[in-house]
Design a protein around this motif. Sequence first.
Motif, PDB file in Angstrom:
ATOM      1  N   PRO A 371       0.839  -1.205   0.000  1.00 28.85           N
ATOM      2  CA  PRO A 371       0.000   0.000   0.000  1.00 28.85           C
ATOM      3  C   PRO A 371       0.874   1.255   0.000  1.00 28.85           C
ATOM      4  N   ALA A 372       0.253   2.375  -0.368  1.00 24.31           N
ATOM      5  CA  ALA A 372       0.959   3.649  -0.305  1.00 24.31           C
ATOM      6  C   ALA A 372       1.436   3.903   1.119  1.00 24.31           C
ATOM      7  N   LYS A 373       2.622   4.467   1.224  1.00 26.86           N
ATOM      8  CA  LYS A 373       3.249   4.819   2.506  1.00 26.86           C
ATOM      9  C   LYS A 373       3.579   3.594   3.354  1.00 26.86           C
ATOM     10  N   ALA A 374       3.801   2.461   2.688  1.00 25.73           N
ATOM     11  CA  ALA A 374       4.191   1.245   3.413  1.00 25.73           C
ATOM     12  C   ALA A 374       5.522   0.698   2.903  1.00 25.73           C
ATOM     13  N   THR A 375       6.276   1.541   2.213  1.00 20.49           N
ATOM     14  CA  THR A 375       7.606   1.147   1.732  1.00 20.49           C
ATOM     15  C   THR A 375       8.609   2.216   2.150  1.00 20.49           C
ATOM     16  N   ARG A 376       9.598   1.785   2.909  1.00 22.70           N
ATOM     17  CA  ARG A 376      10.665   2.697   3.343  1.00 22.70           C
ATOM     18  C   ARG A 376      11.948   2.352   2.596  1.00 22.70           C
ATOM     19  N   LEU A 377      12.614   3.362   2.051  1.00 19.16           N
ATOM     20  CA  LEU A 377      13.840   3.162   1.280  1.00 19.16           C
ATOM     21  C   LEU A 377      14.981   3.973   1.880  1.00 19.16           C
ATOM     22  N   HIS A 378      16.170   3.393   1.838  1.00 17.53           N
ATOM     23  CA  HIS A 378      17.384   4.151   2.174  1.00 17.53           C
ATOM     24  C   HIS A 378      18.063   4.520   0.859  1.00 17.53           C
ATOM     25  N   VAL A 379      18.318   5.815   0.675  1.00 22.13           N
ATOM     26  CA  VAL A 379      18.914   6.320  -0.562  1.00 22.13           C
ATOM     27  C   VAL A 379      20.291   6.900  -0.251  1.00 22.13           C
ATOM     28  N   MET A 396      13.901  -1.165   2.743  1.00 25.61           N
ATOM     29  CA  MET A 396      13.947  -1.425   4.185  1.00 25.61           C
ATOM     30  C   MET A 396      12.609  -1.925   4.724  1.00 25.61           C
ATOM     31  N   GLY A 397      11.629  -2.107   3.800  1.00 18.37           N
ATOM     32  CA  GLY A 397      10.330  -2.589   4.258  1.00 18.37           C
ATOM     33  C   GLY A 397       9.618  -1.555   5.115  1.00 18.37           C
ATOM     34  N   PHE A 398       8.685  -2.026   5.927  1.00 16.57           N
ATOM     35  CA  PHE A 398       7.964  -1.111   6.810  1.00 16.57           C
ATOM     36  C   PHE A 398       7.484  -1.883   8.034  1.00 16.57           C
ATOM     37  N   GLY A 399       8.382  -1.999   8.992  1.00 15.95           N
ATOM     38  CA  GLY A 399       8.048  -2.685  10.235  1.00 15.95           C
ATOM     39  C   GLY A 399       7.784  -4.172  10.035  1.00 15.95           C
ATOM     40  N   ASP A 400       7.054  -4.779  10.978  1.00 18.63           N
ATOM     41  CA  ASP A 400       6.766  -6.210  10.932  1.00 18.63           C
ATOM     42  C   ASP A 400       5.720  -6.563   9.890  1.00 18.63           C
ATOM     43  N   LEU A 401       4.868  -5.608   9.543  1.00 18.89           N
ATOM     44  CA  LEU A 401       3.814  -5.892   8.567  1.00 18.89           C
ATOM     45  C   LEU A 401       4.378  -6.113   7.169  1.00 18.89           C
ATOM     46  N   TYR A 402       5.369  -5.361   6.811  1.00 20.23           N
ATOM     47  CA  TYR A 402       5.958  -5.439   5.471  1.00 20.23           C
ATOM     48  C   TYR A 402       7.482  -5.515   5.605  1.00 20.23           C
ATOM     49  N   PRO A 403       8.004  -6.706   5.871  1.00 20.32           N
ATOM     50  CA  PRO A 403       9.454  -6.845   6.076  1.00 20.32           C
ATOM     51  C   PRO A 403      10.240  -6.499   4.816  1.00 20.32           C
ATOM     52  N   SER A 404      11.507  -6.193   5.006  1.00 17.78           N
ATOM     53  CA  SER A 404      12.387  -5.845   3.885  1.00 17.78           C
ATOM     54  C   SER A 404      12.499  -7.013   2.910  1.00 17.78           C
ATOM     55  N   SER A 405      12.538  -6.688   1.639  1.00 12.45           N
ATOM     56  CA  SER A 405      12.734  -7.710   0.608  1.00 12.45           C
ATOM     57  C   SER A 405      14.215  -7.981   0.373  1.00 12.45           C
ATOM     58  N   ASN A 406      15.095  -7.174   1.023  1.00  9.50           N
ATOM     59  CA  ASN A 406      16.551  -7.257   0.830  1.00  9.50           C
ATOM     60  C   ASN A 406      16.970  -6.890  -0.593  1.00  9.50           C
ATOM     61  N   LEU A 407      16.057  -6.261  -1.324  1.00  6.30           N
ATOM     62  CA  LEU A 407      16.395  -5.825  -2.678  1.00  6.30           C
ATOM     63  C   LEU A 407      17.223  -4.539  -2.621  1.00  6.30           C
TER      64      LEU A 407
END
Length: 420
Positions: A371-379, A396-407
């Motif tokens: 969902p929108a605003k549920a993806t955190r990125l380090h740039v 970096m994912g978004f907490g426990d609900l949306y873990p990082s994909s390690n991409l």
Amino acid sequence: MNEVRNILVGFDFGEKVSQLCYYDRREGEPVSLPVKVGTGQYTFPNALSKKPGEDEWHFGLEVEYFVEQQDEIAVDNLYTLCLEQETVEVDGATWKVGELLGKFIGNALRILGVPDLVKSISGLMITTPVLTRPMVENIRVACQEMGFPRNRCFLQDYEESFYYHTLYQKPEIWSRNVGLFIFDQDAVSYAKLEMSRSSRPVRVGVRRGEHTTLHTEALQRDVDFCQFVMESLENEVYSSIYLVGDGFEREWAEKSVAELCKHQRRVFYGNNLFSKGACYAAKEKTEERNLKGYLYVGNDLVRENVGMEMTVFGTPAYHPLIVSGVNWYEAMGDCEIILDDTRELEFVVSDMENTRKVRYSMSLPGLPERPAKATRLHVHLEFTAADECRIDVIDMGFGDLYPSSNLTWHETMKSRGAEE
């Protein structure tokens, strides 16, 4: 020397030899240090040697003795290694070239005579003819090897050292053009310091001229150099001229010196201009801002601002990541962002005067559907050349609900060729 605190050091890492100086606070200027006390020997070869099976190293002039008499293992041509290689085999082990450079510089700094180099040196500026990416990385590894934090260890090329050396002199020395003749035995090249005094801040640059090869016979050598001086200086007005390197001797340069000194030009000769310029730069960066009204615009300068437009606390805002006016090897920036209704990043690139803006888009293939605003990125942005910026992005994912994909995503942006 043992009582000195907060030492400022300029280290000239040349193609064949190196030298260093420190800032004498009583004299108010850099002072070159001889390799051996009481001698006039200021330069030392870019050589290192290691005692087999032990962590014992020697550098410079002493290498020849320890290799021939003590069977130590030699490491020659350190400058060339720093330009070309990442690792080298020494005594059966693989070493990063930067680690060997750290051994070399660290041993050389012992000439200062202080027991703890890292605690005593507040600013170390290393200057070298050119700064390629491998050279920059090797120098940084060397500083880490010696234990210096990044904010106390700096680097710049010879042209920038020429700039610092010149502008730290009395104003009458650089009231007009300043010329520089660099000798390397029979070869000589020319460069000129130029100022755009109408700009604010005043922009200062080094323009390279021609180069030539001089005759070995004294009389013809004088004629050759005299002609080269006239062709290089032309009819422009100069306040001073510097001559550096090995190959110039006052004995053969009768006509040349007369030509150099015309029109009341001040002429200086010596081999410590670059190390002293590095020492002045260390002082400028760590203690003073004497040159805050001037901007050095060399070939390594980043001439673009790079940032992103984003919403901060509900308000649209521009977030700068890299600000122009720094050398490429100092230009980097980081941020963390939360994506809204988009699957790509957009960077805003503007020139130094902010008169032209372009936008650069970076796609993120494979980014998980969220969902929108549920993806955190380090740039992370870091320039790898004056006109080339590397972009690294981590999901970096978004907490426990949306873990990082390690991409991770990597892209190189040609900053001066960005498309609107």
